[in-house]
Design an enzyme around this catalytic site. Structure first.
Site, PDB file in Angstrom:
ATOM      1  N   TYR A  46       0.845  -1.200   0.000  1.00  0.00           N
ATOM      2  CA  TYR A  46       0.000   0.000   0.000  1.00  0.00           C
ATOM      3  C   TYR A  46       0.879   1.248   0.000  1.00  0.00           C
ATOM      4  CZ  TYR A  46      -3.657   3.329   0.675  1.00  0.00           C
ATOM      5  OH  TYR A  46      -4.506   4.391   0.456  1.00  0.00           O
ATOM      6  N   SER A 128      -3.445  14.504   6.629  1.00  0.00           N
ATOM      7  CA  SER A 128      -4.333  14.031   5.565  1.00  0.00           C
ATOM      8  C   SER A 128      -5.776  13.918   6.049  1.00  0.00           C
ATOM      9  CB  SER A 128      -3.849  12.653   5.108  1.00  0.00           C
ATOM     10  OG  SER A 128      -4.853  11.992   4.373  1.00  0.00           O
ATOM     11  N   TYR A 152      -9.501  16.088   1.274  1.00  0.00           N
ATOM     12  CA  TYR A 152     -10.125  15.305   0.217  1.00  0.00           C
ATOM     13  C   TYR A 152     -11.538  15.833   0.105  1.00  0.00           C
ATOM     14  CZ  TYR A 152      -6.483  12.062  -1.051  1.00  0.00           C
ATOM     15  OH  TYR A 152      -5.334  11.516  -1.574  1.00  0.00           O
ATOM     16  N   THR A 178      -6.276  18.249  -2.518  1.00  0.00           N
ATOM     17  CA  THR A 178      -5.725  17.264  -3.455  1.00  0.00           C
ATOM     18  C   THR A 178      -6.730  16.976  -4.555  1.00  0.00           C
ATOM     19  OG1 THR A 178      -4.375  16.336  -1.710  1.00  0.00           O
ATOM     20  CG2 THR A 178      -4.754  14.933  -3.635  1.00  0.00           C
ATOM     21  N   LYS A 260      -3.097  20.670  -4.907  1.00  0.00           N
ATOM     22  CA  LYS A 260      -2.074  19.612  -5.057  1.00  0.00           C
ATOM     23  C   LYS A 260      -2.482  18.679  -6.198  1.00  0.00           C
ATOM     24  CE  LYS A 260       0.185  15.922  -2.319  1.00  0.00           C
ATOM     25  NZ  LYS A 260      -0.414  14.615  -2.545  1.00  0.00           N
ATOM     26  N   SER A 282       2.605  17.652  -8.561  1.00  0.00           N
ATOM     27  CA  SER A 282       2.671  16.314  -7.965  1.00  0.00           C
ATOM     28  C   SER A 282       1.889  15.342  -8.824  1.00  0.00           C
ATOM     29  CB  SER A 282       2.021  16.368  -6.564  1.00  0.00           C
ATOM     30  OG  SER A 282       1.777  15.064  -6.062  1.00  0.00           O
ATOM     31  N   HIS A 284       1.215  12.450  -7.194  1.00  0.00           N
ATOM     32  CA  HIS A 284       0.785  11.600  -6.077  1.00  0.00           C
ATOM     33  C   HIS A 284       1.741  10.393  -5.941  1.00  0.00           C
ATOM     34  CE1 HIS A 284      -2.974  11.308  -3.535  1.00  0.00           C
ATOM     35  NE2 HIS A 284      -2.463  10.121  -3.266  1.00  0.00           N
ATOM     36  N   ASP A 315       6.222  17.622  -5.171  1.00  0.00           N
ATOM     37  CA  ASP A 315       6.608  16.332  -4.576  1.00  0.00           C
ATOM     38  C   ASP A 315       6.566  15.264  -5.644  1.00  0.00           C
ATOM     39  OD1 ASP A 315       4.078  15.016  -4.835  1.00  0.00           O
ATOM     40  OD2 ASP A 315       3.463  15.578  -2.815  1.00  0.00           O
ATOM     41  N   SER A 316       6.895  14.065  -5.241  1.00  0.00           N
ATOM     42  CA  SER A 316       6.909  12.857  -6.071  1.00  0.00           C
ATOM     43  C   SER A 316       8.332  12.553  -6.540  1.00  0.00           C
ATOM     44  CB  SER A 316       5.965  12.947  -7.275  1.00  0.00           C
ATOM     45  OG  SER A 316       4.617  13.114  -6.815  1.00  0.00           O
ATOM     46  N   ILE A 318      11.198  12.813  -4.359  1.00  0.00           N
ATOM     47  CA  ILE A 318      12.287  13.392  -3.558  1.00  0.00           C
ATOM     48  C   ILE A 318      12.833  12.297  -2.631  1.00  0.00           C
ATOM     49  CG2 ILE A 318      12.899  15.085  -1.791  1.00  0.00           C
ATOM     50  CD1 ILE A 318      12.063  16.720  -4.063  1.00  0.00           C
ATOM     51  N   ARG A 319      14.088  11.999  -2.779  1.00  0.00           N
ATOM     52  CA  ARG A 319      14.705  10.952  -1.957  1.00  0.00           C
ATOM     53  C   ARG A 319      15.939  11.429  -1.205  1.00  0.00           C
ATOM     54  NH1 ARG A 319      10.465   9.589  -2.740  1.00  0.00           N
ATOM     55  NH2 ARG A 319       9.613   7.706  -3.699  1.00  0.00           N
ATOM     56  N   GLY A 338       7.430  12.138   0.983  1.00  0.00           N
ATOM     57  CA  GLY A 338       6.393  11.136   1.200  1.00  0.00           C
ATOM     58  C   GLY A 338       6.943   9.807   1.668  1.00  0.00           C
ATOM     59  N   ARG A 339       7.102   8.856   0.740  1.00  0.00           N
ATOM     60  CA  ARG A 339       7.442   7.475   1.116  1.00  0.00           C
ATOM     61  C   ARG A 339       8.653   7.338   2.050  1.00  0.00           C
ATOM     62  NH1 ARG A 339       5.669   6.763  -4.337  1.00  0.00           N
ATOM     63  NH2 ARG A 339       3.910   5.320  -4.536  1.00  0.00           N
TER      64      ARG A 339
HETATM   65  C1  LIG Z   1       0.842   5.543   1.661  1.00  0.00           C
HETATM   66  C2  LIG Z   1       0.560   6.866   1.010  1.00  0.00           C
HETATM   67  C3  LIG Z   1      -0.592   7.557   1.348  1.00  0.00           C
HETATM   68  C4  LIG Z   1      -0.855   8.799   0.785  1.00  0.00           C
HETATM   69  N1  LIG Z   1      -1.953   9.490   1.212  1.00  0.00           N
HETATM   70  C5  LIG Z   1      -2.179  10.730   0.705  1.00  0.00           C
HETATM   71  C6  LIG Z   1      -3.263  11.496   1.189  1.00  0.00           C
HETATM   72  O1  LIG Z   1      -3.983  11.071   2.068  1.00  0.00           O
HETATM   73  N2  LIG Z   1      -3.463  12.707   0.637  1.00  0.00           N
HETATM   74  C7  LIG Z   1      -2.651  13.210  -0.359  1.00  0.00           C
HETATM   75  O2  LIG Z   1      -2.861  14.325  -0.836  1.00  0.00           O
HETATM   76  N3  LIG Z   1      -1.601  12.508  -0.805  1.00  0.00           N
HETATM   77  C8  LIG Z   1      -1.346  11.286  -0.297  1.00  0.00           C
HETATM   78  N4  LIG Z   1      -0.263  10.595  -0.724  1.00  0.00           N
HETATM   79  C9  LIG Z   1       0.639  11.198  -1.729  1.00  0.00           C
HETATM   80  C10 LIG Z   1       1.745  12.038  -1.048  1.00  0.00           C
HETATM   81  O3  LIG Z   1       1.223  13.193  -0.457  1.00  0.00           O
HETATM   82  C11 LIG Z   1       2.815  12.445  -2.053  1.00  0.00           C
HETATM   83  O4  LIG Z   1       2.213  13.123  -3.126  1.00  0.00           O
HETATM   84  C12 LIG Z   1       3.612  11.269  -2.582  1.00  0.00           C
HETATM   85  O5  LIG Z   1       3.929  10.399  -1.536  1.00  0.00           O
HETATM   86  C13 LIG Z   1       4.901  11.753  -3.235  1.00  0.00           C
HETATM   87  O6  LIG Z   1       5.588  10.674  -3.835  1.00  0.00           O
HETATM   88  P1  LIG Z   1       6.869   9.986  -3.164  1.00  0.00           P
HETATM   89  O7  LIG Z   1       6.459   9.522  -1.829  1.00  0.00           O
HETATM   90  O8  LIG Z   1       7.203   8.850  -4.071  1.00  0.00           O
HETATM   91  O9  LIG Z   1       7.953  11.014  -3.105  1.00  0.00           O
HETATM   92  C14 LIG Z   1       0.029   9.348  -0.171  1.00  0.00           C
HETATM   93  C15 LIG Z   1       1.188   8.652  -0.508  1.00  0.00           C
HETATM   94  C16 LIG Z   1       1.476   7.435   0.080  1.00  0.00           C
HETATM   95  C17 LIG Z   1       2.765   6.748  -0.281  1.00  0.00           C
HETATM   96  C1  LIG Z   2     -10.302   5.892  -1.760  1.00  0.00           C
HETATM   97  C2  LIG Z   2      -8.961   6.532  -1.965  1.00  0.00           C
HETATM   98  C3  LIG Z   2      -8.318   6.907  -0.684  1.00  0.00           C
HETATM   99  C4  LIG Z   2      -6.899   7.326  -0.876  1.00  0.00           C
HETATM  100  C5  LIG Z   2      -6.409   7.996   0.347  1.00  0.00           C
HETATM  101  C6  LIG Z   2      -4.976   7.841   0.601  1.00  0.00           C
HETATM  102  C7  LIG Z   2      -4.134   8.213  -0.563  1.00  0.00           C
HETATM  103  O1  LIG Z   2      -4.152   9.339  -1.020  1.00  0.00           O
HETATM  104  C8  LIG Z   2      -3.279   7.231  -1.179  1.00  0.00           C
HETATM  105  O2  LIG Z   2      -2.537   7.587  -2.121  1.00  0.00           O
HETATM  106  O3  LIG Z   2      -3.293   6.057  -0.778  1.00  0.00           O
END
Ligand SMILES: Cc1cc2nc3c(=O)[nH]c(=O)nc-3n(C[C@H](O)[C@H](O)[C@H](O)COP(=O)(O)O)c2cc1C
Ligand SMILES: CCCCCCC(=O)C(=O)O
Length: 388
Positions: A46, A128, A152, A178, A260, A282, A284, A315-316, A318-319, A338-339
């Site tokens: 996930y 979030s 959301y 988002t 976003k 981004s 995501h 974002d997306s 950045i390591r 993020g990750r």
């Molecule tokens: C497990 C997980 C859950 C996430 N949940 C959300 C969220 O609830 N809302 C949101 O805007 N982005 C969510 N994101 C996206 C992050 O905000 C971000 O855009 C993304 O992690 C960036 O990519 P990267 O982690 O590969 O750098 C989620 C990402 C991951 C990995």
């Molecule tokens: C039903 C979609 C919920 C996604 C919420 C968390 C998220 O953003 C993700 O990337 O995972």
């Protein structure tokens, strides 16, 4: 955060004669490996997985590798300043914690652990909508530390309005809306693992405690969680939104609104026409549109059309510190991580998140100095070259 890099480097080397038995990884990839060992398939994929064939997830990393830094010499980098100013607030570095939902699936510290790690370092935490812990509890734990709320945008306008009101009342200083997730993407690993944590009651803390959400239920969520979860599946996202609806958000909050998920320069123009206060470039983390452009590749054109009128964050992918330098030099004013932070959380809870952040900031500070740069706010694309 002056010269944080040298301090952290020294702290690590100074343990040479008394090794720490609880020592956590330094190598970024090791955090992910350890997280993989700790987590079952469902939660691990996930976090780590992306949409479709994960082409965009890989593209995000490639986009950074394709841009090179050309270091400058003899430029007095004795004092380095990582600070930025966003919406009138000075933050110690250009780093923010990306909004990440359902953190309870990977560690008991969950969102509170991540938020406290950020608070320790002055890194803004973006809570979030899909958090397991309600926004008020996160706010209470953080005290005065900087925090934004990620919205959301629900199909039920009463819930959206209520979230905005609650965020403002509990001290969040900006709203991140988002746009790229009005519904769950085709995520092959989650489908293979039959894993969607929300259906098990994770990540719904803001909804279950919300008066507007509760008002549409026959019984409260504690009495009948299954009915509440089913209702959540109906109201979570909204695929019918269009640009004119941004006015609804403006009517319901006085906080800065940051969109976003912007990847197309025309959408950046539309965002400005709607009078929003900032945008986040981004995709995501490659979790929504597989085949989408790498986020760093999308950044320069967006920065060009925005012409400095509103802050652009990204974002997306950045390591490491060098990635932050590249994004800022291409015109981002801040970056969201993020990750990597989720691997830190999975491995060692709050301490893990703090350590990953500290290492990233140390790497940023040192790499900036070695590249002949002493101020984040003065980075520009004159130090970059793109490889073909
Ligand atoms: C497990 C997980 C859950 C996430 N949940 C959300 C969220 O609830 N809302 C949101 O805007 N982005 C969510 N994101 C996206 C992050 O905000 C971000 O855009 C993304 O992690 C960036 O990519 P990267 O982690 O590969 O750098 C989620 C990402 C991951 C990995
Ligand atoms: C039903 C979609 C919920 C996604 C919420 C968390 C998220 O953003 C993700 O990337 O995972």
């Amino acid at each position: 955060m002056e010269n944080i890099g040298n301090k952290i480097q020294f702290d690590i080397y100074s343990t040479m004669h008394s090794p720490d038995p609880e020592r956590l990884p330094v190598i970024l990839e090791d955090w992910e490996k350890l997280a993989r060992e700790k987590l079952a398939d469902g939660p691990y994929y996930y976090i780590a997985g992306g949409a479709g064939g994960e082409h965009t997830m890989r593209e995000n990393l490639k986009a950074f590798t394709d841009v090179k830094i050309v270091p400058r010499m003899l430029r007095d980098v004795d004092k380095r300043d990582l600070s930025i100013n966003l919406f009138g607030d000075i933050f110690p570095s250009p780093v923010l914690h990306a909004p990440i939902g359902v953190q309870s699936i990977i560690h008991k510290d969950g969102e509170i652990g991540s938020a406290l790690a950020c608070a320790e370092l002055g890194v803004p935490y973006i809570a979030s909508s899909a958090s397991t812990v309600p926004m008020e509890k996160i706010a209470e734990a953080m005290g005065d530390a900087p925090r934004w709320f990620q919205l959301y945008w629900s199909r039920d306008p009463d819930i959206t309005a209520s979230f905005l009101k609650r965020a403002e009342a509990s001290g969040y200083s900006a709203i991140v809306v988002t746009l790229d997730t009005p519904m769950m993407a085709w995520r092959e690993y989650d489908l293979k693992n039959v894993y969607l944590p929300f259906l098990a009651g994770e990540g719904v803390g803001n909804y279950f405690t919300d008066p507007a959400f509760q008002a549409k239920l026959e019984k409260n969520p504690q009495e009948d969680p299954q009915a509440a979860i089913m209702h959540w599946t109906k109201v979570f996202g909204n695929t019918s939104l269009s640009w004119k609806d941004i006015a609804f958000l403006r009517e319901h909050t006085n906080l800065p609104i940051i969109l976003k998920g912007i990847l197309h320069p025309d959408d950046a123009k539309l965002a400005m026409e709607q009078g929003v206060d900032g945008i986040i470039v981004s995709n995501h983390g490659g979790r929504q549109v597989d085949g989408a452009i790498g986020a760093l590749d999308a950044l320069p054109e967006i920065v060009d059309v925005v012409e400095g009128n509103i802050p652009v964050l990204m974002d997306s992918g950045i390591r490491r510190g060098s990635d932050i330098i590249k994004a800022i030099a291409l015109g981002a004013e801040g970056v969201l991580i993020g990750r990597p932070l989720m691997y830190g959380l999975a491995v060692a809870g709050q301490r893990g998140v703090k350590e990953v952040l500290q290492h990233m900031l140390a790497d940023l500070d040192i790499t900036m100095g070695l590249a002949g740069q002493s101020s984040v706010s003065r980075l520009d694309n004159s130090i970059l070259r793109k490889s073909e």
